[in-house]
Enzyme design. Sequence first.
Site, PDB file in Angstrom:
ATOM      1  N   TYR A  34       0.824  -1.215   0.000  1.00 17.12           N
ATOM      2  CA  TYR A  34       0.000   0.000   0.000  1.00 17.12           C
ATOM      3  C   TYR A  34       0.852   1.257   0.000  1.00 17.12           C
ATOM      4  CZ  TYR A  34       0.890   0.956   4.979  1.00 17.12           C
ATOM      5  OH  TYR A  34       1.484   1.272   6.168  1.00 17.12           O
ATOM      6  N   ARG A  53       7.838   4.192  -4.796  1.00 16.16           N
ATOM      7  CA  ARG A  53       7.933   3.237  -3.674  1.00 16.16           C
ATOM      8  C   ARG A  53       6.903   2.124  -3.843  1.00 16.16           C
ATOM      9  NH1 ARG A  53       7.537   5.433   2.401  1.00 16.16           N
ATOM     10  NH2 ARG A  53       5.355   5.711   1.789  1.00 16.16           N
ATOM     11  N   ARG A 103      -7.959 -20.409  -1.132  1.00 18.00           N
ATOM     12  CA  ARG A 103      -6.882 -20.229  -0.162  1.00 18.00           C
ATOM     13  C   ARG A 103      -5.813 -21.319  -0.271  1.00 18.00           C
ATOM     14  NH1 ARG A 103      -5.107 -21.257   4.971  1.00 18.00           N
ATOM     15  NH2 ARG A 103      -4.330 -19.434   6.090  1.00 18.00           N
ATOM     16  N   HIS A 105      -1.287 -21.186   0.488  1.00 17.19           N
ATOM     17  CA  HIS A 105      -0.251 -20.222   0.843  1.00 17.19           C
ATOM     18  C   HIS A 105       0.567 -19.682  -0.332  1.00 17.19           C
ATOM     19  CE1 HIS A 105      -1.243 -21.367   4.860  1.00 17.19           C
ATOM     20  NE2 HIS A 105      -0.303 -20.603   5.390  1.00 17.19           N
ATOM     21  N   LYS A 150       6.468  -1.848   1.926  1.00 16.50           N
ATOM     22  CA  LYS A 150       5.289  -1.271   2.582  1.00 16.50           C
ATOM     23  C   LYS A 150       4.114  -2.232   2.410  1.00 16.50           C
ATOM     24  CE  LYS A 150       3.152   3.306   3.166  1.00 16.50           C
ATOM     25  NZ  LYS A 150       3.227   3.427   4.619  1.00 16.50           N
ATOM     26  N   GLU A 183      12.827   2.960  13.944  1.00 17.41           N
ATOM     27  CA  GLU A 183      11.882   4.018  13.563  1.00 17.41           C
ATOM     28  C   GLU A 183      10.704   3.955  14.520  1.00 17.41           C
ATOM     29  OE1 GLU A 183      10.035   3.264   9.728  1.00 17.41           O
ATOM     30  OE2 GLU A 183      10.362   1.120   9.946  1.00 17.41           O
ATOM     31  N   LEU A 207      11.123   1.294   7.074  1.00 12.96           N
ATOM     32  CA  LEU A 207      10.445   1.746   5.873  1.00 12.96           C
ATOM     33  C   LEU A 207      11.076   3.093   5.515  1.00 12.96           C
ATOM     34  CD1 LEU A 207       8.056   1.205   3.889  1.00 12.96           C
ATOM     35  CD2 LEU A 207       7.001   3.112   5.079  1.00 12.96           C
TER      36      LEU A 207
HETATM   37  C1  LIG Z   1       6.670   2.067   9.668  1.00 13.55           C
HETATM   38  C2  LIG Z   1       6.620   3.390   8.990  1.00 13.55           C
HETATM   39  N1  LIG Z   1       7.727   4.143   8.968  1.00 13.55           N
HETATM   40  C3  LIG Z   1       7.745   5.350   8.389  1.00 13.55           C
HETATM   41  C4  LIG Z   1       6.618   5.874   7.775  1.00 13.55           C
HETATM   42  C5  LIG Z   1       6.669   7.241   7.168  1.00 13.55           C
HETATM   43  O1  LIG Z   1       6.681   7.175   5.764  1.00 13.55           O
HETATM   44  P1  LIG Z   1       6.177   8.375   4.875  1.00 13.55           P
HETATM   45  O2  LIG Z   1       7.032   9.554   5.199  1.00 13.55           O
HETATM   46  O3  LIG Z   1       6.383   7.886   3.489  1.00 13.55           O
HETATM   47  O4  LIG Z   1       4.752   8.607   5.219  1.00 13.55           O
HETATM   48  C6  LIG Z   1       5.439   5.111   7.738  1.00 13.55           C
HETATM   49  C7  LIG Z   1       4.256   5.625   7.073  1.00 13.55           C
HETATM   50  O5  LIG Z   1       3.266   5.005   6.951  1.00 13.55           O
HETATM   51  C8  LIG Z   1       5.439   3.837   8.370  1.00 13.55           C
HETATM   52  O6  LIG Z   1       4.338   3.078   8.373  1.00 13.55           O
END
Ligand SMILES: Cc1ncc(COP(=O)(O)O)c(C=O)c1O
Length: 286
Positions: A34, A53, A103, A105, A150, A183, A207
């Site tokens: 997403y 991304r 379903r 896997h 993501k 993060e 991420l």
């Molecule tokens: C785990 C995580 N880290 C960082 C971010 C920040 O990313 P962005 O600046 O692209 O929104 C997000 C955004 O959803 C996130 O889910």
Amino acid sequence: MPVVAYVDGEFFTDISQAKVSIEDRGYQFGDGVYEVIRSYDGKLFGTQEHMARLDRSLKEIELDLPPGMDIDAVTAVAREALARSTFASALIYIQVSRGTVPRDHSIPEESRSTLVVTVRPFTPATQEVWETGLAAITLPDQRWLRCDIKTVNLLANVLAITKARRMGFQEAILIREGVGVTECSRNNLFIVKDGLCLTAPRSNWILTGITRNFVLRLLAENNIPYEETFFDKGALLAADEVFLTGTGNEVMPITKIDEQLINEGQPGPLTRRIAELFREFVQKSI
Ligand SMILES: Cc1ncc(COP(=O)(O)O)c(C=O)c1O
């Protein structure tokens, strides 16, 4: 005003009418990726970066877009959904999942991916909230080893933010054993020490946020020193300033971590400057 939803070619103003099968692999396996894009004044911000991304996430999990669609077509859907919503400030959610198949896997030989887009109005944090800053709790990072993708598999993030909120905090700062501070549950994290900004490097452990990357670009352009490096909890708690970055929060100070105040509970001067640079950048870009 209605929320706009899109599912595989059809727009809905009543989100309860927008449906996906119970056999969709996004629902059953979290087999999907997403993006969340923000609009300012009715215009998408950072579209190219978010779409690049999304493209990367798709490739990393070997997922195709629905037949006949490419990234530009998805962007066009996002733009149309935003236009239909008439919201000036909105969050546009884009999800691609591996579609509806019985379903099992392993990745099916053939499936038709499901594309879902929703547009919801977004109210940014007030200046008062910004001046107060957020309180964050440190928690172990319990996510998988590919945090750079993501994916809609967000269970560890869900559990972390829930725990944080139940304890009266607004974010969870995640610490990976043997790696360091990675993060937050939904945002990237920066610390400032003696004028130097530090953030975790682009890697499988985080991420790579679009906001993070814009901030790094602004730091470079404005000769503000920074390093992409891991740091530990000791460095986090000893920081002069701490802030997070994310699509919804932009640049947001963290003024309390666990039970300790950061910068005496005030947003720091560098955080203030970077937030200002980011806001100017958004205005120039949209
Ligand atoms: C785990 C995580 N880290 C960082 C971010 C920040 O990313 P962005 O600046 O692209 O929104 C997000 C955004 O959803 C996130 O889910």
